[in-house]
Design a protein around this motif. Structure first.
Motif, short mmCIF file in Angstrom:
data_model
loop_
_atom_site.label_atom_id
_atom_site.label_comp_id
_atom_site.label_asym_id
_atom_site.label_seq_id
_atom_site.Cartn_x
_atom_site.Cartn_y
_atom_site.Cartn_z
N PHE A 74 0.82 -1.21 0.00
CA PHE A 74 0.00 0.00 0.00
C PHE A 74 0.86 1.26 0.00
O PHE A 74 0.53 2.25 -0.65
CB PHE A 74 -0.94 -0.03 1.21
CG PHE A 74 -1.96 1.06 1.23
CD1 PHE A 74 -2.97 1.12 0.28
CD2 PHE A 74 -1.93 2.04 2.22
CE1 PHE A 74 -3.92 2.14 0.30
CE2 PHE A 74 -2.87 3.06 2.25
CZ PHE A 74 -3.87 3.10 1.29
N ILE A 75 1.96 1.22 0.75
CA ILE A 75 2.83 2.42 0.81
C ILE A 75 4.14 2.22 0.04
O ILE A 75 5.03 3.06 0.09
CB ILE A 75 3.14 2.84 2.27
CG1 ILE A 75 3.84 1.71 3.03
CG2 ILE A 75 1.87 3.32 2.98
CD1 ILE A 75 4.45 2.16 4.35
N SER A 218 -4.92 3.05 11.46
CA SER A 218 -5.97 2.32 10.74
C SER A 218 -7.35 2.98 10.87
O SER A 218 -8.12 3.03 9.92
CB SER A 218 -6.01 0.88 11.27
OG SER A 218 -7.28 0.32 11.21
N HIS A 219 -7.65 3.49 12.08
CA HIS A 219 -9.02 3.98 12.30
C HIS A 219 -9.37 5.22 11.48
O HIS A 219 -10.54 5.59 11.38
CB HIS A 219 -9.27 4.26 13.80
CG HIS A 219 -8.55 5.47 14.32
ND1 HIS A 219 -9.15 6.70 14.39
CD2 HIS A 219 -7.29 5.66 14.78
CE1 HIS A 219 -8.29 7.58 14.89
NE2 HIS A 219 -7.15 6.97 15.13
N LYS A 220 -8.35 5.87 10.91
CA LYS A 220 -8.62 7.03 10.05
C LYS A 220 -8.67 6.60 8.59
O LYS A 220 -8.77 7.43 7.69
CB LYS A 220 -7.53 8.08 10.22
CG LYS A 220 -7.52 8.75 11.60
CD LYS A 220 -6.45 9.82 11.65
CE LYS A 220 -6.09 10.26 13.05
NZ LYS A 220 -7.09 11.11 13.68
N MET A 221 -8.53 5.30 8.34
CA MET A 221 -8.53 4.79 6.96
C MET A 221 -9.50 3.62 6.82
O MET A 221 -9.19 2.63 6.19
CB MET A 221 -7.11 4.47 6.49
CG MET A 221 -6.25 3.72 7.47
SD MET A 221 -4.47 3.72 7.07
CE MET A 221 -4.40 3.00 5.44
N PHE A 286 -11.07 -1.79 1.03
CA PHE A 286 -12.09 -0.80 0.70
C PHE A 286 -11.46 0.39 -0.05
O PHE A 286 -11.98 0.85 -1.07
CB PHE A 286 -12.82 -0.31 1.95
CG PHE A 286 -13.70 0.88 1.69
CD1 PHE A 286 -14.96 0.70 1.10
CD2 PHE A 286 -13.28 2.17 1.96
CE1 PHE A 286 -15.77 1.80 0.80
CE2 PHE A 286 -14.08 3.27 1.66
CZ PHE A 286 -15.32 3.08 1.08
N ILE A 287 -10.33 0.88 0.47
CA ILE A 287 -9.67 2.04 -0.17
C ILE A 287 -9.24 1.67 -1.59
O ILE A 287 -9.47 2.43 -2.54
CB ILE A 287 -8.45 2.49 0.66
CG1 ILE A 287 -8.91 3.06 2.00
CG2 ILE A 287 -7.62 3.52 -0.10
CD1 ILE A 287 -7.78 3.45 2.94
N ILE A 295 -11.63 8.65 -4.24
CA ILE A 295 -11.73 9.24 -2.89
C ILE A 295 -11.32 10.72 -2.96
O ILE A 295 -12.04 11.60 -2.48
CB ILE A 295 -10.83 8.46 -1.89
CG1 ILE A 295 -11.39 7.06 -1.65
CG2 ILE A 295 -10.69 9.23 -0.57
CD1 ILE A 295 -10.49 6.14 -0.83
N ALA A 296 -10.18 10.97 -3.59
CA ALA A 296 -9.67 12.34 -3.67
C ALA A 296 -10.64 13.23 -4.45
O ALA A 296 -10.89 14.38 -4.06
CB ALA A 296 -8.29 12.35 -4.32
N ALA A 297 -11.22 12.70 -5.53
CA ALA A 297 -12.13 13.52 -6.35
C ALA A 297 -13.40 13.88 -5.58
O ALA A 297 -13.84 15.03 -5.59
CB ALA A 297 -12.48 12.76 -7.64
N VAL A 298 -13.98 12.90 -4.88
CA VAL A 298 -15.21 13.16 -4.10
C VAL A 298 -14.91 14.18 -3.00
O VAL A 298 -15.65 15.16 -2.81
CB VAL A 298 -15.74 11.85 -3.46
CG1 VAL A 298 -16.84 12.13 -2.44
CG2 VAL A 298 -16.24 10.90 -4.54
#
Ligand code: PMP
Length: 400
Positions: A74-75, A218-221, A286-287, A295-298
């Motif tokens: 992911f990173i 994690s809880h912010k993602m 999910f991401i 996500i960024a566009a919304v």
């Protein structure tokens, strides 16, 4: 699959009104698949990791290590040795402060910025209990962007570390971390990035950034609470002493001498939240399924739409207007206490954050005690933005 229907909490009401959840900076909501995985783990696969030879312990271990590989991808870290599971961003920064900080000497300097969350201030101050560590603070410009000239001028031969947030949890400013890192590296200074507000909103590639440490929760993602990650460059993690001692982090123990386990386990003392870590993978799913681009566009659309209407409100003051800012709107309205406004919004079902947002030095620099913060995630809608604006326009006349 429709995004909103994956989040059962979005169907709830507050004071008989549909919940409009706009405190995503503090924590994001959780899709059903994450909670399903927690339930599945507890009911079928709860056995301690890295210990048993029996099947379900192996299964639990495999899930944890799959999650580590998932985070690595992911990173874009080089190796899973560089992925350490923690309780969250706060613990990840404390780990670096305690362990990397152990290698520092009296008179060494650390550069922070004025927009840091307390999680990226206080651990460095704690380090100062044992030795004299000087904190240098980069100021911001009026639009909330970092004063890069000041940053350059603060670097000197005593600088041992730079630690900055990728995205400010109040101003929404996206810091030029690649440039910050390149500048520090040209003087052989490592850089820690607090990525708590970045990873679920933009593509983060630790190799491209060339970050030495990168922390997130994690809880912010869209993942469960109680799980976080510290990415650390292997070369640095190898020279750092352990953070906590206990099970899992040892190689061999006698009362005279103990040797450490290999990375990443050297930094993972005790039983980790292996259930949460396994379920965290589902948050990352999910991401990735939704895609960071969407996500960024919304979020960007909601930021533009809502900010444009808010600036028309008399007495409105929005903090932070740096180009490309994240979907976080911190504001005050003249003559109105942020706390009162937050309460009246809540009565209309709108959840926003009020207070200092764990950034008291930034509040001080802005000359305020606190503010209201509305922040968006991918499941928010323009209809919710309208409901927030209506609630705001109803509340304000009652308070002014
Ligand atoms: N840094 C920033 C920029 C944050 O926004 C937060 C959470 N508000 C933290 C650190 C701390 O994260 P956690 O509480 O998950 O450890």
């Amino acid at each position: 699959m429709d995004i909103r229907s994956q989040f059962p909490i979005l169907k709830r009401e507050v004071y008989g009104k549909p919940l409009v959840y706009l405190d995503n900076t503090a924590t994001s909501q959780t899709p059903r698949r994450v909670v399903d995985e927690i339930e599945r783990m507890y009911f079928t696969t709860k056995a301690n990791v890295h210990r048993g030879v029996f099947s379900i312990s192996q299964e639990a271990t495999d899930l944890q290590e799959q999650a580590r590989e998932r985070v690595r991808q992911f990173i874009n870290a080089r190796s899973t040795k560089e992925i350490i599971f923690t309780r969250g961003t706060t613990e990840a920064i404390n780990l670096v402060a305690a362990s990397y900080g152990d290698l520092m000497e009296n008179g060494d300097e650390i550069i922070l910025t004025v927009m840091e969350h307390h999680a990226n201030i206080v651990p460095w101050q704690l380090l100062g209990r044992h030795k004299r560590i000087i904190l240098r603070v980069v100021p911001i410009r009026p639009d909330g962007s970092l004063d890069m000239e000041a940053y350059r001028s603060l670097i000197n031969e005593r600088t041992r570390l730079v630690s900055v947030c990728h995205v400010s949890n109040v101003l929404g400013t996206v810091n030029p971390v690649k440039e910050i890192i390149a500048e520090a590296h040209s003087r052989s200074i490592p850089v820690m990035i607090d990525g708590a507000q970045a990873v679920s909103h933009m593509k983060v590639d630790v190799q491209d950034l060339d970050a030495d440490f990168y922390a997130f929760s994690s809880h912010k993602m869209y993942g469960p609470t109680g799980v976080g990650v510290l990415y650390g460059r292997e070369r640095l993690l190898n020279i750092m002493p352990p953070y906590q001692g206990g099970g899992e982090m040892i190689d061999h123990v006698t009362f005279e001498r103990t040797t450490w386990a290999e990375l990443p386990f050297k930094f993972e003392a005790g039983t980790p939240d292996f259930v949460g870590i396994a379920a965290y993978q589902k948050g990352i799913d999910f991401i990735e399924e939704t895609t960071i681009d969407r996500i960024a566009a919304v979020e960007h659309d909601l930021l533009e739409y809502t900010s444009a209407k808010m600036v028309e409100i008399p007495g409105m003051h929005i903090y932070g207007s740096a180009p490309g800012k994240a979907a976080i709107i911190s504001f005050n309205v003249e003559g109105v206490h942020h706390y009162d406004l937050g309460m009246l919004l809540d009565k209309q079902g709108v959840a926003v954050r009020t207070g200092h947002h764990c950034a008291q030095p930034l509040m001080h620099a802005l000359g305020i005690e606190g503010c209201v913060r509305a922040s968006f995630a991918v499941y928010n809608t323009r209809d919710e933005a309208d409901r927030f604006l209506t609630a705001l326009n109803r509340a304000l006349p009652l308070l002014q």
